[in-house]
Design a protein around this motif. Structure first.
Motif, short mmCIF file in Angstrom:
data_model
loop_
_atom_site.label_atom_id
_atom_site.label_comp_id
_atom_site.label_asym_id
_atom_site.label_seq_id
_atom_site.Cartn_x
_atom_site.Cartn_y
_atom_site.Cartn_z
N VAL A 73 -5.07 0.69 -2.23
CA VAL A 73 -5.25 2.14 -2.10
C VAL A 73 -3.95 2.79 -1.63
N VAL A 74 -3.29 2.16 -0.67
CA VAL A 74 -2.03 2.68 -0.15
C VAL A 74 -1.00 2.82 -1.28
N GLU A 75 -0.93 1.81 -2.12
CA GLU A 75 0.00 1.84 -3.25
C GLU A 75 -0.41 2.90 -4.28
N GLU A 76 -1.72 3.03 -4.51
CA GLU A 76 -2.23 3.97 -5.50
C GLU A 76 -1.89 5.42 -5.16
N VAL A 77 -1.81 5.72 -3.88
CA VAL A 77 -1.53 7.11 -3.49
C VAL A 77 -0.05 7.37 -3.24
N GLY A 78 0.79 6.34 -3.46
CA GLY A 78 2.22 6.59 -3.45
C GLY A 78 2.99 6.12 -2.23
N TYR A 79 2.37 5.31 -1.36
CA TYR A 79 3.08 4.80 -0.18
C TYR A 79 3.40 3.32 -0.35
N ASP A 80 4.55 2.91 0.18
CA ASP A 80 4.89 1.49 0.15
C ASP A 80 5.01 0.90 1.56
N ASN A 81 4.79 1.74 2.57
CA ASN A 81 4.85 1.30 3.97
C ASN A 81 3.45 1.41 4.55
#
Length: 318
Positions: free
Chosen positions: A287-295
């Motif tokens: 989910v974190v990756e899907e919304v544009g975050y890598d941290n």
């Protein structure tokens, strides 16, 4: 007399009290504030974003504001009021949109004047705004309601009594709200979206107290860009699309919405993450990756700050 009109023409408890007394507004029913600001909390439960209420007849309403968006709809008769500095008389089938920053006062209605007030939290329109064409009165109104930190009053008066599609949509919403069923919430959102489309199609029948502007176009396009490209959005890319210097665009967004581009983007990403947590079983890291975050640590921190719990704790609520 149709069945709905018969139901609406009956006296409410409040109207009976007014007729038995000195015909004054029962102010405590509408606000807990010293200034006459009608509060949505008096009528809307916390889990509701929209409702309808029959306007109380037989009494003049003094100058007041709301902390929500109001739509006046004349089901029968007329409604005479002063909106800002303008005198307006709504006729049967006509609509008046009022944002939460404009004052108005209303002349007493007679028994046959049946006015329906839609009480709507501004956030209800966020999902509609991204689907509206940039250059129209409706999106201008919604922006002034959602992101107007200067608190400018704004109204839209639609003379649409002859447009059958609009009349049918409004009647369907009234029925769904007054007699709710399992799918009423979804139906109301659908009808409201269709109503906005119909009002845009009939923009020539609207009276507006604000002028369209280049800045309005820029802000609508910025919000649509964030909504559609939240995963990889950047201020520089947006500035290039709009042919604006990035530093100038940043100032315009901040001035119009009181939020920076980064803050608006973060709000959208967090909202989308919450939506994915609610509707899917995707792992948190996905989910974190899907919304544009890598941290992931940073995501945990901003998610907890907004929702007062970690993503893992939020998932356990399901």
């Amino acid at each position: 007399m149709d069945e709905l009109l018969y139901e609406l023409i009956q006296l409410t408890d409040e109207e009976q009290l007014i007729l038995q007394s000195d015909k004054k507004v029962l102010k405590d029913m509408y606000t807990s504030q010293r200034n006459f600001i009608i509060e949505s909390e008096k009528f809307l439960s916390k889990d509701k974003m929209i409702m309808v209420r029959k306007h109380t007849r037989f009494v003049d309403f003094p100058m007041h504001k709301h902390n929500y968006i109001e739509i006046n709809y004349v089901y029968n008769g007329t409604l005479k009021q002063k909106v800002g500095k303008e005198e307006i008389t709504l006729k049967k089938g006509e609509l008046l949109f009022l944002n939460q920053h404009i004052e108005h006062e209303i002349d007493a209605c007679t028994k046959d004047d049946i006015i329906i007030n839609f009480i709507i939290q501004p956030q209800f329109f966020e999902f509609i705004l991204s689907y509206l064409n940039s250059e129209n009165l409706v999106s201008e109104f919604l922006i002034s309601s959602l992101y107007n930190h200067t608190h400018n009053g704004h109204f839209l008066y639609f003379q649409v009594s002859e447009i059958e599609e609009i009349q049918e949509l409004i009647k369907k919403m009234i029925v769904e709200i007054m007699s709710p069923s399992l799918l009423s919430d979804s139906s109301i959102k659908l009808y409201m979206g269709l109503l906005m489309v119909q009002l845009i199609k009939n923009a020539s029948k609207a009276v507006n107290n604000k002028d369209q502007s280049l800045q309005h176009y820029i802000i609508v396009e910025s919000l649509k860009y964030i909504d559609e490209n939240y995963k990889q959005a950047s201020l520089y890319e947006l500035a290039k699309k709009l042919k604006q210097p990035h530093y100038s665009l940043s100032k315009q967004i901040k001035k119009a919405t009181s939020y920076t581009f980064k803050e608006l983007l973060q709000e959208k990403r967090l909202s989308k993450a919450k939506e994915l947590f609610d509707s899917t079983k995707l792992p948190i890291v996905t989910v974190v990756e899907e919304v544009g975050y890598d941290n992931i640590s940073y995501f945990y921190r901003i998610f907890k700050k907004k929702y007062q719990m970690t993503p893992k704790e939020y998932r356990k609520l399901e």
